[in-house]
Write a protein that holds these residues in place. Structure first.
Motif, PDB file in Angstrom:
ATOM      1  N   GLY A 278      27.592  -7.558  32.142  1.00 45.79           N
ATOM      2  CA  GLY A 278      27.737  -6.839  33.411  1.00 45.79           C
ATOM      3  C   GLY A 278      26.492  -6.069  33.795  1.00 45.79           C
ATOM      4  O   GLY A 278      26.057  -6.088  34.958  1.00 45.79           O
ATOM      5  N   ALA A 279      25.869  -5.397  32.812  1.00 52.65           N
ATOM      6  CA  ALA A 279      24.645  -4.645  33.095  1.00 52.65           C
ATOM      7  C   ALA A 279      23.494  -5.576  33.435  1.00 52.65           C
ATOM      8  O   ALA A 279      22.677  -5.272  34.323  1.00 52.65           O
ATOM      9  N   TRP A 280      23.406  -6.725  32.761  1.00 55.52           N
ATOM     10  CA  TRP A 280      22.331  -7.679  33.084  1.00 55.52           C
ATOM     11  C   TRP A 280      22.483  -8.234  34.502  1.00 55.52           C
ATOM     12  O   TRP A 280      21.489  -8.382  35.220  1.00 55.52           O
ATOM     13  N   VAL A 281      23.717  -8.519  34.896  1.00 51.91           N
ATOM     14  CA  VAL A 281      23.938  -9.008  36.263  1.00 51.91           C
ATOM     15  C   VAL A 281      23.572  -7.934  37.280  1.00 51.91           C
ATOM     16  O   VAL A 281      22.917  -8.212  38.300  1.00 51.91           O
TER      17      VAL A 281
ATOM     18  N   ALA B  25      37.513  -3.580  43.786  1.00 47.98           N
ATOM     19  CA  ALA B  25      36.859  -4.216  42.635  1.00 47.98           C
ATOM     20  C   ALA B  25      35.621  -3.441  42.219  1.00 47.98           C
ATOM     21  O   ALA B  25      35.309  -3.329  41.028  1.00 47.98           O
ATOM     22  N   LEU B  26      34.900  -2.871  43.186  1.00 47.98           N
ATOM     23  CA  LEU B  26      33.709  -2.089  42.864  1.00 47.98           C
ATOM     24  C   LEU B  26      34.070  -0.832  42.086  1.00 47.98           C
ATOM     25  O   LEU B  26      33.387  -0.467  41.113  1.00 47.98           O
ATOM     26  N   ALA B  27      35.159  -0.155  42.487  1.00 49.10           N
ATOM     27  CA  ALA B  27      35.583   1.052  41.767  1.00 49.10           C
ATOM     28  C   ALA B  27      36.000   0.728  40.343  1.00 49.10           C
ATOM     29  O   ALA B  27      35.708   1.487  39.407  1.00 49.10           O
ATOM     30  N   ILE B  28      36.663  -0.411  40.157  1.00 53.03           N
ATOM     31  CA  ILE B  28      37.077  -0.805  38.804  1.00 53.03           C
ATOM     32  C   ILE B  28      35.863  -1.054  37.922  1.00 53.03           C
ATOM     33  O   ILE B  28      35.801  -0.610  36.763  1.00 53.03           O
TER      34      ILE B  28
ATOM     35  N   LEU C  14      34.840   1.051  34.572  1.00 52.78           N
ATOM     36  CA  LEU C  14      34.671   0.421  33.264  1.00 52.78           C
ATOM     37  C   LEU C  14      33.309   0.741  32.662  1.00 52.78           C
ATOM     38  O   LEU C  14      33.203   1.096  31.479  1.00 52.78           O
ATOM     39  N   VAL C  15      32.266   0.642  33.470  1.00 54.64           N
ATOM     40  CA  VAL C  15      30.906   0.878  32.956  1.00 54.64           C
ATOM     41  C   VAL C  15      30.733   2.335  32.547  1.00 54.64           C
ATOM     42  O   VAL C  15      30.249   2.648  31.450  1.00 54.64           O
TER      43      VAL C  15
ATOM     44  N   VAL D 238      37.378   9.543  28.988  1.00 59.01           N
ATOM     45  CA  VAL D 238      38.226   8.726  29.862  1.00 59.01           C
ATOM     46  C   VAL D 238      38.506   9.460  31.172  1.00 59.01           C
ATOM     47  O   VAL D 238      38.418   8.876  32.268  1.00 59.01           O
ATOM     48  N   PHE D 239      38.833  10.749  31.092  1.00 56.37           N
ATOM     49  CA  PHE D 239      39.155  11.516  32.303  1.00 56.37           C
ATOM     50  C   PHE D 239      37.959  11.608  33.239  1.00 56.37           C
ATOM     51  O   PHE D 239      38.078  11.386  34.451  1.00 56.37           O
ATOM     52  N   ILE D 240      36.776  11.932  32.688  1.00 58.92           N
ATOM     53  CA  ILE D 240      35.574  12.055  33.527  1.00 58.92           C
ATOM     54  C   ILE D 240      35.190  10.710  34.116  1.00 58.92           C
ATOM     55  O   ILE D 240      34.799  10.609  35.289  1.00 58.92           O
ATOM     56  N   GLY D 241      35.295   9.644  33.301  1.00 57.29           N
ATOM     57  CA  GLY D 241      34.938   8.324  33.807  1.00 57.29           C
ATOM     58  C   GLY D 241      35.821   7.886  34.960  1.00 57.29           C
ATOM     59  O   GLY D 241      35.349   7.286  35.927  1.00 57.29           O
TER      60      GLY D 241
END
Length: 447
Positions: A141-144, A175-178, A182-183, A230-233
């Protein structure tokens, strides 16, 4: 779902047009020369990897490296081609900058050097994620994202991903928020894992803190840091958690009935840490299980026996059941042995020899009294009990009992004291006749 709405279709059309313009520009003569420079840098990087890899292997074999350093050496060896490419590509950029008239030929070379540098940095930071599956997902994901960002396609891609969303009342999930959640959550969890790992090592090497308080501090820190990550993310990407309060309450109520045992074990684990009844290193007996505590978990306690078996005992069993902790208040443990001698042997001498034999065995404490008492007159022997003390139950009890029994055997044999075995006396009454019957095989042989 707003999938392929007019705005999304328009954004996709603009993105495709941008991609077409970019690849058409690659056919210009100056761009073809830059492609040749990039290919040349890749070939040199490949040759450099072939040349340096055996030297790195020989260097690593000649040194006594820890497991962690060996992993970094292996990681460096796998990234040799990328490292050489970065060196040659940026060197080519410096040369193009210095040569007059070739400054405009540097665009693709700079782009390739930047992308490979970013990919290498992403790969190194992804090693902080311990889970291999999650690390692979985050890396790709980071490489893309890095590729789209430096190629100039990220803004349009972000708009497309943001337009793909699910709306439930006032709640919108795109989808962008998800992807952002995740990242960011993965990054925060990795940072929390590093902090907890370093702090755990320091706490466990601090002798001023008891083992129980150490484990309690570690578990509390893990819950706080991972929960905060998790909460902050989730909050950082704009998720409104208040809208999920009712749903989470219903789910929590259902889980409460289904996970009663799990919650009970969690609470029991906290109680064990607070009352310090059991701590790592203690020797315990629970039913047929005898061993020492290797670790205290959130749900269970790991007990390792002398034969190498590891029992995972639920915390609730240690709270509600009867547990023998051989090293709770102190490390002194009294061991009892029972034996018997012949009625012809002097009991005073037997007691004296037994005490001396016990004190001569290894691990038996000489600064604590060993005693031997008569417990009864049996059918074939005078019964005794021998009591002595040890201070290292973690080393086992059967082996020390065996050593003392062997010392008793040698001492009794040396002093002529016999260990009797059951004997039976047969008396013939007057008028009785003894009949001896031969076995069928013997009778057949005599015939």
């Amino acid at each position: 779902m707003d999938f392929l709405s007019p705005d999304t279709a328009k954004t996709l059309t603009a993105l495709w047009a941008q991609v077409t313009i970019f690849f058409n520009s690659m056919l210009l003569p100056s761009r073809l020369w830059q492609f040749a420079i990039i290919v040349g840098c890749f070939v040199l990087a490949h040759l450099g990897r072939i040349w340096l890899s055996p030297k790195v292997d020989d260097w690593a074999r000649g040194r006594d490296l820890s497991t962690r350093r060996k992993r970094w050496v292996i990681l460096f060896r796998k990234r040799l081609r990328g490292i050489f490419f970065i060196i040659f590509a940026w060197s080519s950029v410096l040369v193009l900058d210095a040569v007059k008239g070739f400054y405009s030929w540097r665009f693709l070379v700079v782009l390739a050097a930047t992308l490979v540098t970013a990919w290498l940095v992403v790969g190194l930071f992804a090693r902080l994620i311990r889970n291999s599956f999650l690390r692979r997902i985050v890396s790709w994901g980071a490489w893309v994202w890095v590729t789209l960002y430096y190629l100039g396609f990220w803004d349009d891609t972000a708009r497309v991903l943001d337009s793909i969303a699910i709306e439930l009342g006032g709640f919108r999930l795109s989808a962008l928020a998800i992807l952002k959640a995740l990242v960011l959550t993965t990054a925060l969890l990795s940072i929390a894992r590093i902090i907890t790992g370093q702090t755990t090592a320091r706490l466990r090497h601090n002798e001023d803190i008891s083992p129980s308080m150490t484990e309690l501090a570690i578990k509390t820190m893990q819950v706080l840091l991972y929960g905060a990550a998790v909460f902050i993310g989730v909050k950082a990407v704009g998720f409104d958690l208040t809208g999920l309060a009712f749903l989470s309450g219903a789910i929590g109520l259902g889980l409460g009935f289904g996970l009663q045992k799990v919650v009970s074990n969690l609470v029991s684990g906290v109680i064990i840490l607070l009352d310090k009844s059991i701590k790592p290193g203690d020797v315990i007996s629970l039913g047929e299980t005898f061993g020492w505590i290797a670790s205290l978990g959130a749900r269970y306690v790991s007990v390792v026996t002398r034969d190498g078996k590891e029992y995972l005992i639920p915390n609730e069993d240690l709270i509600t059941g009867q547990v023998v902790n051989w090293s709770h208040s102190n490390e002194f443990v009294r061991v009892d042995l029972e034996f018997g001698t012949s009625y012809h042997d002097d009991p005073h001498l037997v007691r004296k020899i037994a005490i001396e034999a016990a004190l001569s065995a290894d691990r038996v404490l000489s600064n604590r009294p060993a005693v031997c008492h008569i417990t009864g007159f049996g059918d074939s022997s005078v019964d005794y009990i021998l009591r002595f003390w040890i201070t290292d139950p973690v080393e086992g009890l059967t082996n020390v009992r065996g050593a003392v029994y062997l010392a008793l055997w040698d001492s009794f044999k040396k002093n002529g004291i016999s260990i009797p075995f059951p004997q039976r006396e047969l008396r013939m009454l007057d008028g009785s006749t003894l009949v001896v019957q031969n076995s069928p095989q013997k009778s057949q042989g005599e015939n």
